[in-house]
Design a protein around this motif. Sequence first.
Motif, PDB file in Angstrom:
ATOM      1  N   LEU A  91       0.821  -1.622   0.005  1.00  0.00           N
ATOM      2  CA  LEU A  91       0.482  -0.006   0.104  1.00  0.00           C
ATOM      3  C   LEU A  91       0.771   1.449   0.090  1.00  0.00           C
ATOM      4  N   PRO A  92       0.343   2.123  -0.373  1.00  0.00           N
ATOM      5  CA  PRO A  92       1.327   3.341  -1.138  1.00  0.00           C
ATOM      6  C   PRO A  92       1.212   4.456   0.857  1.00  0.00           C
ATOM      7  N   GLU A  93       2.387   4.884   0.933  1.00  0.00           N
ATOM      8  CA  GLU A  93       2.751   5.760   2.220  1.00  0.00           C
ATOM      9  C   GLU A  93       1.426   6.800   2.166  1.00  0.00           C
ATOM     10  N   PRO A  94       0.838   6.419   3.681  1.00  0.00           N
ATOM     11  CA  PRO A  94      -0.294   7.184   3.575  1.00  0.00           C
ATOM     12  C   PRO A  94       0.852   9.469   4.159  1.00  0.00           C
ATOM     13  N   VAL A  95      -0.882   9.923   3.195  1.00  0.00           N
ATOM     14  CA  VAL A  95      -1.032  11.327   3.303  1.00  0.00           C
ATOM     15  C   VAL A  95      -2.253  11.789   4.370  1.00  0.00           C
ATOM     16  N   VAL A  96      -1.940  11.989   5.325  1.00  0.00           N
ATOM     17  CA  VAL A  96      -2.719  12.192   6.474  1.00  0.00           C
ATOM     18  C   VAL A  96      -2.851  13.941   7.102  1.00  0.00           C
ATOM     19  N   GLU A  97      -3.768  14.139   7.096  1.00  0.00           N
ATOM     20  CA  GLU A  97      -4.559  15.003   7.831  1.00  0.00           C
ATOM     21  C   GLU A  97      -5.453  15.970   8.216  1.00  0.00           C
ATOM     22  N   ALA A 153       5.649  -5.694  10.399  1.00  0.00           N
ATOM     23  CA  ALA A 153       5.100  -5.282  11.682  1.00  0.00           C
ATOM     24  C   ALA A 153       3.848  -6.474  11.463  1.00  0.00           C
ATOM     25  N   GLN A 154       2.625  -7.012  11.956  1.00  0.00           N
ATOM     26  CA  GLN A 154       2.032  -7.759  11.949  1.00  0.00           C
ATOM     27  C   GLN A 154       0.350  -6.852  11.583  1.00  0.00           C
ATOM     28  N   ALA A 155       0.405  -8.115   9.910  1.00  0.00           N
ATOM     29  CA  ALA A 155      -1.070  -7.659   9.013  1.00  0.00           C
ATOM     30  C   ALA A 155      -1.059  -8.446   8.455  1.00  0.00           C
ATOM     31  N   ILE A 156      -2.892  -8.195   7.753  1.00  0.00           N
ATOM     32  CA  ILE A 156      -2.934  -9.694   7.176  1.00  0.00           C
ATOM     33  C   ILE A 156      -2.772 -10.149   6.085  1.00  0.00           C
ATOM     34  N   ALA A 157      -2.684 -11.423   5.750  1.00  0.00           N
ATOM     35  CA  ALA A 157      -1.258 -11.998   5.068  1.00  0.00           C
ATOM     36  C   ALA A 157      -2.130 -11.317   3.552  1.00  0.00           C
ATOM     37  N   ARG A 158      -3.499 -11.250   3.337  1.00  0.00           N
ATOM     38  CA  ARG A 158      -4.085 -10.914   2.402  1.00  0.00           C
ATOM     39  C   ARG A 158      -4.955 -10.657   2.653  1.00  0.00           C
ATOM     40  N   PRO A 159      -5.806 -10.008   1.691  1.00  0.00           N
ATOM     41  CA  PRO A 159      -7.205  -8.635   1.512  1.00  0.00           C
ATOM     42  C   PRO A 159      -8.063  -9.829   1.752  1.00  0.00           C
ATOM     43  N   ALA A 160      -8.866  -9.463   2.799  1.00  0.00           N
ATOM     44  CA  ALA A 160      -9.895 -10.662   3.702  1.00  0.00           C
ATOM     45  C   ALA A 160     -11.142  -9.792   2.529  1.00  0.00           C
ATOM     46  N   THR A 161     -12.199 -10.516   2.099  1.00  0.00           N
ATOM     47  CA  THR A 161     -13.061  -9.995   1.034  1.00  0.00           C
ATOM     48  C   THR A 161     -14.431 -10.115   1.137  1.00  0.00           C
ATOM     49  N   ASN A 199       3.102  -0.795   8.679  1.00  0.00           N
ATOM     50  CA  ASN A 199       4.558  -1.058   7.760  1.00  0.00           C
ATOM     51  C   ASN A 199       5.441  -0.124   9.008  1.00  0.00           C
ATOM     52  N   PRO A 200       6.205   0.129   9.953  1.00  0.00           N
ATOM     53  CA  PRO A 200       6.869   0.752  10.754  1.00  0.00           C
ATOM     54  C   PRO A 200       7.694   1.941   9.441  1.00  0.00           C
ATOM     55  N   ASP A 201       8.414   1.679   8.292  1.00  0.00           N
ATOM     56  CA  ASP A 201       8.549   2.427   6.990  1.00  0.00           C
ATOM     57  C   ASP A 201       8.075   3.241   6.412  1.00  0.00           C
ATOM     58  N   LYS A 202       6.928   2.930   6.791  1.00  0.00           N
ATOM     59  CA  LYS A 202       6.010   4.420   6.387  1.00  0.00           C
ATOM     60  C   LYS A 202       5.312   4.925   6.637  1.00  0.00           C
ATOM     61  N   HIS A 236       7.803   9.657   8.340  1.00  0.00           N
ATOM     62  CA  HIS A 236       6.725  10.819   7.980  1.00  0.00           C
ATOM     63  C   HIS A 236       6.203  11.508   8.940  1.00  0.00           C
ATOM     64  N   LEU A 237       5.474  10.596   9.897  1.00  0.00           N
ATOM     65  CA  LEU A 237       3.887  11.099  10.350  1.00  0.00           C
ATOM     66  C   LEU A 237       4.790  11.567  12.055  1.00  0.00           C
ATOM     67  N   GLY A 238       5.879  11.002  12.045  1.00  0.00           N
ATOM     68  CA  GLY A 238       6.809  10.926  13.327  1.00  0.00           C
ATOM     69  C   GLY A 238       7.252   9.161  14.468  1.00  0.00           C
ATOM     70  N   PRO A 239       7.547   9.835  15.799  1.00  0.00           N
ATOM     71  CA  PRO A 239       8.230   8.470  16.130  1.00  0.00           C
ATOM     72  C   PRO A 239       6.887   7.233  15.584  1.00  0.00           C
ATOM     73  N   VAL A 240       8.144   5.944  15.798  1.00  0.00           N
ATOM     74  CA  VAL A 240       7.045   5.480  15.475  1.00  0.00           C
ATOM     75  C   VAL A 240       7.131   4.457  16.207  1.00  0.00           C
ATOM     76  N   SER A 241       5.468   3.686  16.651  1.00  0.00           N
ATOM     77  CA  SER A 241       5.276   2.689  17.586  1.00  0.00           C
ATOM     78  C   SER A 241       5.764   1.326  17.460  1.00  0.00           C
ATOM     79  N   ASP A 242       6.188   0.745  18.452  1.00  0.00           N
ATOM     80  CA  ASP A 242       6.798  -1.562  18.123  1.00  0.00           C
ATOM     81  C   ASP A 242       5.725  -1.543  18.332  1.00  0.00           C
ATOM     82  N   VAL A 243       4.027  -1.468  18.667  1.00  0.00           N
ATOM     83  CA  VAL A 243       2.968  -2.751  19.566  1.00  0.00           C
ATOM     84  C   VAL A 243       2.578  -3.734  18.745  1.00  0.00           C
ATOM     85  N   ALA A 244       3.319  -3.256  17.691  1.00  0.00           N
ATOM     86  CA  ALA A 244       2.210  -3.903  15.882  1.00  0.00           C
ATOM     87  C   ALA A 244       4.284  -4.871  15.337  1.00  0.00           C
ATOM     88  N   ARG A 245       5.304  -4.310  15.802  1.00  0.00           N
ATOM     89  CA  ARG A 245       6.496  -4.174  14.758  1.00  0.00           C
ATOM     90  C   ARG A 245       6.425  -6.688  15.143  1.00  0.00           C
TER      91      ARG A 245
END
Length: 320
Positions: free
Chosen positions: A96-102, A229-237, A301-304, A307-316
């Motif tokens: 997924l792309p890096e999110p642009v947050v507003e 980081a913990q994420a679903i392996a494939r899209p859930a539909t 994904n912490p790498d993505k 750009h929003l600030g310090p990244v948590s490790d709770v899902a890493r």
Amino acid sequence: MSTPAGEWKRVSGAGDETDANAYRPLLFSIAYGMTGSVGDAEDIVQDAFLGLAKARRAGTVIADQKAYLATAVTRLGIDHLRSARVRRETYVGEWLPEPVVEPAGGPGPAEHAELADSLSMAFLVLLESLSPVERAVFMLREVFGYGYADVARVTGRTEVNCRQIFARARQRVASGRRAPALPTPPARRARGEELARRFFDAAAGGDLDALLGMLAPDVVLHGDGGGKAQAIARPATDAQQVARLLVAGLRRVARLGVSYRPARVNGRPGVVMHDTEGRVASVVGLDIADGVITAIHSVVNPDKLRHLGPVSDVARLPES
């Protein structure tokens, strides 16, 4: 593909660097649409400005700063995508792309004003199916409304070739596109943000019936952990499965003290999640159509998120 320094020795009609800075929102949007990365987009825009300064020092007269910079950014984006192909092919899990947050409820920061609703998560994922040049042609024409003559100049192709490229790209994108990326009127935007608020409250409260009432039957849940980081392996539909996954996921992070605040994610309603120390844990964006949620995009994904600030490790995930 080179930047266009040799194409601009014409009568000067350009202003100074202050004037050129007014084009940064547009340039960022083009670069972000090409790369799907906030950091890479910012680097590309900076490189384009460095190229402009270098051309001026060399005595090149820039007749149209906007056209010069847009051309430089697009060509740098094409070069970047060509070099990034191997990395994308070996990416772990769904990309997924890096999110642009507003901020929710407002127009958003000026530097991302050109994004509006045009570069949603789903739209950028579809663009991944295009070659670098196809992506540039399609985006300049479809998103930014460039005429074919301008698209040809920017990409260094003929006008006839650009028409052919655009037709092929549009057909490919349309086959996977659920709905056109139309600007969202303020009233509908407010309704979408209210739906998002109720949706996340219901998920946090474990209200499956309320969730199912807000999900489209064919809703899709996407997750990007990048193998870090913990994420679903494939899209859930399946709506039932999506609802259960959301409830379980929010219950787990709530036990870890994670909270969420409303935000606009790539022009869509969503939330940013933070841990107890205020670090970013994830970003979740929603696609909404006809009053129901049609897609959910979760980036952990912490790498993505850096750009929003310090990244948590709770899902890493632990280092392998």
